[in-house]
Design a protein around this motif. Structure first.
Motif, PDB file in Angstrom:
ATOM      1  N   ARG A   1      45.011  43.255  46.405  1.00 35.69           N
ATOM      2  CA  ARG A   1      43.672  42.658  46.395  1.00 35.69           C
ATOM      3  C   ARG A   1      42.601  43.729  46.258  1.00 35.69           C
ATOM      4  O   ARG A   1      42.608  44.714  46.981  1.00 35.69           O
TER       5      ARG A   1
ATOM      6  N   TYR B   1      31.749  32.241  40.061  1.00 31.84           N
ATOM      7  CA  TYR B   1      32.218  33.455  40.725  1.00 31.84           C
ATOM      8  C   TYR B   1      31.460  33.655  42.035  1.00 31.84           C
ATOM      9  O   TYR B   1      30.604  34.532  42.158  1.00 31.84           O
TER      10      TYR B   1
ATOM     11  N   ALA C   1      39.675  39.904  43.860  1.00 31.39           N
ATOM     12  CA  ALA C   1      40.429  39.812  42.609  1.00 31.39           C
ATOM     13  C   ALA C   1      41.730  40.579  42.752  1.00 31.39           C
ATOM     14  O   ALA C   1      41.826  41.512  43.557  1.00 31.39           O
ATOM     15  N   THR C   2      42.726  40.181  42.002  1.00 32.21           N
ATOM     16  CA  THR C   2      43.918  41.010  41.908  1.00 32.21           C
ATOM     17  C   THR C   2      43.568  42.225  41.060  1.00 32.21           C
ATOM     18  O   THR C   2      42.553  42.246  40.350  1.00 32.21           O
TER      19      THR C   2
ATOM     20  N   GLU D   1      43.080  41.235  37.562  1.00 33.58           N
ATOM     21  CA  GLU D   1      41.877  40.438  37.303  1.00 33.58           C
ATOM     22  C   GLU D   1      40.597  41.250  37.363  1.00 33.58           C
ATOM     23  O   GLU D   1      39.552  40.809  36.857  1.00 33.58           O
TER      24      GLU D   1
ATOM     25  N   SER E   1      38.271  41.836  34.206  1.00 29.71           N
ATOM     26  CA  SER E   1      37.623  40.619  33.710  1.00 29.71           C
ATOM     27  C   SER E   1      36.550  40.138  34.678  1.00 29.71           C
ATOM     28  O   SER E   1      35.528  39.586  34.251  1.00 29.71           O
ATOM     29  N   ARG E   2      36.761  40.323  35.963  1.00 31.86           N
ATOM     30  CA  ARG E   2      35.736  39.942  36.936  1.00 31.86           C
ATOM     31  C   ARG E   2      34.489  40.812  36.781  1.00 31.86           C
ATOM     32  O   ARG E   2      33.357  40.323  36.876  1.00 31.86           O
TER      33      ARG E   2
END
Length: 308
Positions: free
Chosen positions: A117, A135, A153-154, A157, A160-161
């Motif tokens: 995370r 978001y 976010a992982t 991810e 992209s976040r």
């Protein structure tokens, strides 16, 4: 344009303060508690009322040892199948070992999720939440701004976040910009501004992180005794410096040749146009306006947070 003594730009600072900005909280610790006894269990080792949390809710907590000293500080987020505790880097091993030793017959599973995370701190003005769309971060007032929270976010991810936040109008900000707004907000971090030598009330987060009405937990007797006494012998406070020099951590604060405190972290404050520090100061010298001396020059105790 950059600010004096600091590696951040004024646009970064202003985005976090009143616009929309984000900063990656690199390597921040997270761990998961699952199992049907997870809330009752963590409730017994933290200062806040964890057992009342419903899925989607959260609270700030201190983790204390049997003597009431601090082992950690963070945010507990309640989810449908787990509790997640989010805190500063490097805390997983210590906190998980501390909690694990008390698991007897309880149905609780602990798991370090730090590598899985990642967290972006998102902050800004009153319109920030509207700009974020779907978001929406976990609200946590680490910064004294109209909007502040953590977006999880992982690792996969995360890019992209970041791009989604930029597309929404958010400005990527540097850790020094976060540091400036954090110190102006009076928000301390474990391992920097306080540690396992301190009691919870010395950190000045009582309203956010301590429930004085909850049931028994490890260290509660000491915390309750301090509450009954009505004060602690020292506490974190803000200190404004008159000169241009940024004080180093552990800079001693002096009154009439007596050491009365020390700097824990410092920044250049755009709101004050001066160096500003968080400092642990003895009770007799905590009043705003108290003048002190230091190796970085004359300074003055002031109340935090500072509104820009």
């Amino acid at each position: 344009m950059t600010t004096p003594h600091a590696a951040f730009s004024l646009p970064e600072y202003e985005a976090l303060r009143s616009g929309l900005g984000f900063v990656e909280l690199a390597h921040w610790t997270s761990f998961s508690l699952s199992g049907c006894d997870r809330q009752k269990f963590l409730h017994s080792f933290s200062t806040n009322d964890v057992i009342r949390l419903q899925p989607g809710e959260h609270c700030e907590v201190f983790i204390t040892n049997v003597k009431g000293k601090l082992l950690g500080h963070g945010l507990v987020h309640c989810r449908g199948h787990e509790l997640v505790l989010i805190t500063v880097p490097g805390q997983a091993e210590l906190l998980l070992a501390h909690l694990d030793r008390y698991i007897l017959r309880e149905e609780v599973q602990l798991r370090d999720t730090t590598a899985e995370r990642s967290y972006l701190l998102v902050a800004g003005g009153e319109s920030a939440e509207t700009k974020l769309g779907t978001y929406l971060p976990i609200r946590w007032p680490l910064l004294d701004t109209p909007f502040c929270g953590l977006l999880e976010a992982t690792s996969a991810e995360l890019p992209s976040r970041r791009q989604a936040l930029i597309a929404a109008g958010a400005l990527p900000c540097s850790p020094p910009a976060f540091q400036a707004v954090r110190i102006e907000s009076g928000t301390p971090l474990y391992g920097i501004d306080f540690n396992d030598t301190n009691f919870p009330q010395e950190v000045a987060r009582n309203e956010l992180a301590i429930s004085f009405a909850k049931g028994c937990y490890l260290g509660q007797e000491t915390v309750a005794r301090i509450d009954a006494l009505g004060h602690v012998n020292q506490q974190l406070a803000g200190v404004k410096f008159a000169g241009p020099a940024l004080p180093a951590a552990n800079t001693q604060l002096i009154s009439s040749s007596t050491v009365v405190g020390h700097v824990t972290s410092a920044t250049f404050s755009p709101a004050l146009s001066a160096p500003l520090a968080l400092a642990m100061i003895r009770r007799q010298w905590l009043s705003p306006g108290t003048r002190l001396e230091s190796a970085a020059g004359a300074c003055e105790v002031l109340e935090l947070p500072i509104c820009s």
